[in-house]
Design a protein around this motif. Structure first.
Motif, PDB file in Angstrom:
ATOM      1  N   SER A   4       0.841  -1.197   0.000  1.00  0.00           N
ATOM      2  CA  SER A   4       0.000   0.000   0.000  1.00  0.00           C
ATOM      3  C   SER A   4       0.876   1.247   0.000  1.00  0.00           C
ATOM      4  O   SER A   4       1.986   1.245   0.536  1.00  0.00           O
ATOM      5  CB  SER A   4      -0.912   0.006   1.229  1.00  0.00           C
ATOM      6  OG  SER A   4      -1.810  -1.076   1.199  1.00  0.00           O
ATOM      7  N   SER A   6       0.590   5.563   0.710  1.00  0.00           N
ATOM      8  CA  SER A   6      -0.255   6.578   1.324  1.00  0.00           C
ATOM      9  C   SER A   6       0.451   7.925   1.337  1.00  0.00           C
ATOM     10  O   SER A   6       1.604   8.038   0.910  1.00  0.00           O
ATOM     11  CB  SER A   6      -0.633   6.143   2.747  1.00  0.00           C
ATOM     12  OG  SER A   6      -1.433   4.975   2.716  1.00  0.00           O
ATOM     13  N   GLU A  34      -6.773  10.458  -4.073  1.00  0.00           N
ATOM     14  CA  GLU A  34      -7.839   9.460  -4.200  1.00  0.00           C
ATOM     15  C   GLU A  34      -7.889   8.913  -5.619  1.00  0.00           C
ATOM     16  O   GLU A  34      -8.036   7.699  -5.829  1.00  0.00           O
ATOM     17  CB  GLU A  34      -9.170  10.100  -3.816  1.00  0.00           C
ATOM     18  CG  GLU A  34     -10.328   9.136  -3.743  1.00  0.00           C
ATOM     19  CD  GLU A  34     -11.551   9.781  -3.127  1.00  0.00           C
ATOM     20  OE1 GLU A  34     -11.886   9.433  -1.971  1.00  0.00           O
ATOM     21  OE2 GLU A  34     -12.189  10.643  -3.786  1.00  0.00           O
ATOM     22  N   GLY A  37      -5.127   6.266  -6.359  1.00  0.00           N
ATOM     23  CA  GLY A  37      -5.118   4.998  -5.643  1.00  0.00           C
ATOM     24  C   GLY A  37      -4.384   5.006  -4.324  1.00  0.00           C
ATOM     25  O   GLY A  37      -4.076   3.927  -3.782  1.00  0.00           O
ATOM     26  N   TYR A  38      -4.083   6.178  -3.774  1.00  0.00           N
ATOM     27  CA  TYR A  38      -3.458   6.231  -2.445  1.00  0.00           C
ATOM     28  C   TYR A  38      -4.426   5.655  -1.416  1.00  0.00           C
ATOM     29  O   TYR A  38      -5.636   5.875  -1.486  1.00  0.00           O
ATOM     30  CB  TYR A  38      -3.085   7.670  -2.082  1.00  0.00           C
ATOM     31  CG  TYR A  38      -1.782   8.120  -2.695  1.00  0.00           C
ATOM     32  CD1 TYR A  38      -0.595   8.035  -1.980  1.00  0.00           C
ATOM     33  CD2 TYR A  38      -1.721   8.615  -4.001  1.00  0.00           C
ATOM     34  CE1 TYR A  38       0.613   8.437  -2.528  1.00  0.00           C
ATOM     35  CE2 TYR A  38      -0.519   9.023  -4.575  1.00  0.00           C
ATOM     36  CZ  TYR A  38       0.643   8.928  -3.826  1.00  0.00           C
ATOM     37  OH  TYR A  38       1.836   9.307  -4.376  1.00  0.00           O
ATOM     38  N   THR A  39      -3.885   4.907  -0.463  1.00  0.00           N
ATOM     39  CA  THR A  39      -4.718   4.248   0.549  1.00  0.00           C
ATOM     40  C   THR A  39      -5.185   5.207   1.621  1.00  0.00           C
ATOM     41  O   THR A  39      -6.367   5.214   1.993  1.00  0.00           O
ATOM     42  CB  THR A  39      -3.928   3.104   1.217  1.00  0.00           C
ATOM     43  OG1 THR A  39      -3.558   2.151   0.218  1.00  0.00           O
ATOM     44  CG2 THR A  39      -4.765   2.416   2.292  1.00  0.00           C
ATOM     45  N   ARG A  40      -4.264   6.024   2.146  1.00  0.00           N
ATOM     46  CA  ARG A  40      -4.580   6.929   3.256  1.00  0.00           C
ATOM     47  C   ARG A  40      -4.087   8.338   2.961  1.00  0.00           C
ATOM     48  O   ARG A  40      -3.096   8.531   2.248  1.00  0.00           O
ATOM     49  CB  ARG A  40      -3.899   6.483   4.562  1.00  0.00           C
ATOM     50  CG  ARG A  40      -4.168   5.080   4.973  1.00  0.00           C
ATOM     51  CD  ARG A  40      -3.300   4.659   6.177  1.00  0.00           C
ATOM     52  NE  ARG A  40      -3.057   3.241   6.084  1.00  0.00           N
ATOM     53  CZ  ARG A  40      -3.947   2.310   6.423  1.00  0.00           C
ATOM     54  NH1 ARG A  40      -5.119   2.672   6.897  1.00  0.00           N
ATOM     55  NH2 ARG A  40      -3.682   1.038   6.283  1.00  0.00           N
ATOM     56  N   ILE A  71     -10.941   7.527  -0.144  1.00  0.00           N
ATOM     57  CA  ILE A  71      -9.634   7.454   0.494  1.00  0.00           C
ATOM     58  C   ILE A  71      -9.782   7.518   2.014  1.00  0.00           C
ATOM     59  O   ILE A  71     -10.651   8.221   2.545  1.00  0.00           O
ATOM     60  CB  ILE A  71      -8.725   8.597  -0.018  1.00  0.00           C
ATOM     61  CG1 ILE A  71      -7.264   8.329   0.353  1.00  0.00           C
ATOM     62  CG2 ILE A  71      -9.192   9.959   0.469  1.00  0.00           C
ATOM     63  CD1 ILE A  71      -6.276   9.228  -0.377  1.00  0.00           C
ATOM     64  N   ARG A  72      -8.960   6.735   2.722  1.00  0.00           N
ATOM     65  CA  ARG A  72      -8.975   6.775   4.179  1.00  0.00           C
ATOM     66  C   ARG A  72      -8.353   8.088   4.649  1.00  0.00           C
ATOM     67  O   ARG A  72      -7.381   8.574   4.063  1.00  0.00           O
ATOM     68  CB  ARG A  72      -8.206   5.599   4.773  1.00  0.00           C
ATOM     69  CG  ARG A  72      -8.817   4.229   4.454  1.00  0.00           C
ATOM     70  CD  ARG A  72      -8.184   3.138   5.313  1.00  0.00           C
ATOM     71  NE  ARG A  72      -8.508   3.332   6.714  1.00  0.00           N
ATOM     72  CZ  ARG A  72      -9.631   2.899   7.304  1.00  0.00           C
ATOM     73  NH1 ARG A  72     -10.534   2.256   6.597  1.00  0.00           N
ATOM     74  NH2 ARG A  72      -9.832   3.107   8.593  1.00  0.00           N
ATOM     75  N   ARG A 102     -13.636   5.078   7.208  1.00  0.00           N
ATOM     76  CA  ARG A 102     -12.570   5.733   6.437  1.00  0.00           C
ATOM     77  C   ARG A 102     -11.586   6.433   7.353  1.00  0.00           C
ATOM     78  O   ARG A 102     -10.656   7.080   6.874  1.00  0.00           O
ATOM     79  CB  ARG A 102     -13.153   6.772   5.466  1.00  0.00           C
ATOM     80  CG  ARG A 102     -14.054   6.228   4.372  1.00  0.00           C
ATOM     81  CD  ARG A 102     -14.667   7.380   3.575  1.00  0.00           C
ATOM     82  NE  ARG A 102     -13.641   8.258   3.011  1.00  0.00           N
ATOM     83  CZ  ARG A 102     -13.857   9.514   2.627  1.00  0.00           C
ATOM     84  NH1 ARG A 102     -15.039  10.062   2.755  1.00  0.00           N
ATOM     85  NH2 ARG A 102     -12.872  10.240   2.122  1.00  0.00           N
ATOM     86  N   GLU A 300       3.652  -0.932   4.228  1.00  0.00           N
ATOM     87  CA  GLU A 300       3.069   0.252   3.599  1.00  0.00           C
ATOM     88  C   GLU A 300       4.090   1.379   3.628  1.00  0.00           C
ATOM     89  O   GLU A 300       4.843   1.528   4.590  1.00  0.00           O
ATOM     90  CB  GLU A 300       1.795   0.664   4.358  1.00  0.00           C
ATOM     91  CG  GLU A 300       1.019   1.792   3.753  1.00  0.00           C
ATOM     92  CD  GLU A 300      -0.342   1.980   4.423  1.00  0.00           C
ATOM     93  OE1 GLU A 300      -0.916   3.085   4.299  1.00  0.00           O
ATOM     94  OE2 GLU A 300      -0.838   1.021   5.069  1.00  0.00           O
TER      95      GLU A 300
END
Length: 328
Positions: A4, A6, A34, A37-40, A71-72, A102, A300
């Protein structure tokens, strides 16, 4: 390999700009992240620093939550000794009630400020005992099925994920003992990175939510289409460190052609502090990320890009996302 990736946003206020503009840029960047594809997307609590506008972290997260959908969002982190655990639980419980699953809550032990500002924030005498572990446990308890007469409303039963963050061995040891995910701040304190990860993994005690250790490594990412441009952009964070070293916590400086007027000992301290930074073109960044993952076996990566030009900053994160996707 599936890693991942972020984003850490310190909401930088560029030289000559304003916090209001920084907030506009953060929302635009969150939407951009977002789409990539960034997770956070995490913010970090700092105080009395004109170059960082994320002091009211939970308020700003609400602003970003209203402008994004997937996105988180979270804190990387909230400096828990500055706050009552109940207040933090209520704030992040409110965010979780607004935005569902989220929301992340990363906790730090440092003040996120200088000593004078810390005293203004805390308004009480410092305890002779380290209350941080107990405060973390109390905070986590508010997110569960608490039978205490004091409840976090909102917050109770929302199970907001709690992370421990650190730049030393202490955070690694506590995260391992409590069975929590661990984020290491190698973007400004890389010296103990590998030792902290080893301690965390070797001492990890599985928890119900986190049966296995989980390591997030944060690094500076200053990427551009050519290496020379990236190195010039990097002079902003280099100047920021050098000025802070002299007691000047000003706005994020614009890039310069060379770092004049600083002594050899200052430059050496800067190089050590920023040693884990990834700076260069796509190939440079890909090489640096591969090496970092081989060393750390991180679950990550989180990227911080202190760049004054907003479009150049967005482009740096675009390159980071493209490189990470290419490694999958």
């Amino acid at each position: 390999m599936s890693i991942s990736y972020s984003l850490l946003d310190l909401v930088p206020v560029a030289q000559g700009s304003t916090p209001a503009i920084a907030f506009q840029h953060s929302l635009d960047l969150a939407r951009h992240a977002e789409s990539l594809g960034y997770t956070r997307y995490w913010l970090a609590e700092h105080h009395n620093m004109p170059g960082i506008a994320s002091a009211a972290t939970s308020v700003l997260l609400c602003h970003l939550g209203n402008g994004t959908s997937r996105i988180r969002l979270g804190a990387g982190g909230i400096m828990l000794p500055n706050h009552s655990p109940l207040v933090v639980a209520e704030q992040f419980g409110t965010l979780a009630a607004l935005f569902g699953d989220r929301i992340d809550l990363g906790l730090g032990r440092a003040p996120g400020s200088d000593q004078v500002t810390m005293r203004a924030l805390r308004r009480r005498q410092e305890s002779t005992l380290d209350e941080f572990p107990a405060d973390v446990a109390e905070l986590i308890g508010y997110f569960g099925e608490s039978h205490s007469p004091v409840r976090a409303v909102p917050g109770r039963n929302l199970q907001v994920p709690v992370w421990l963050l650190g730049s030393s061995l202490y955070g690694a040891q506590l995260a391992a003992a409590m069975g929590l995910p661990f984020g290491f701040a190698s973007h400004f304190a890389p010296a103990m990175l590998l030792q902290a990860i080893e301690i965390y993994r070797s001492q990890y005690r599985p928890s119900a939510r986190w049966p296995k250790p989980y390591v997030l490594v944060c690094v500076n990412l200053i990427a551009a289409d050519d290496s020379a441009t990236a190195r010039r952009l990097f002079t902003s964070v280099q100047q920021q460190f050098l000025r802070l070293h002299r007691g000047d916590a000003g706005e994020l400086p614009h890039p310069v052609d060379d770092l004049e007027g600083y002594g050899a000992h200052e430059l050496l301290a800067m190089e050590r502090t920023l040693a884990r930074s990834l700076v260069g073109n796509r190939d440079d960044i890909a090489h640096g990320i591969r090496a970092l993952l081989a060393e750390t076996r991180a679950d990550e990566l989180m990227f911080n890009a202190p760049i004054t030009d907003h479009e150049a900053r967005k482009h740096s994160f675009t390159i980071g996302a493209e490189v990470m996707k290419g490694l999958q």
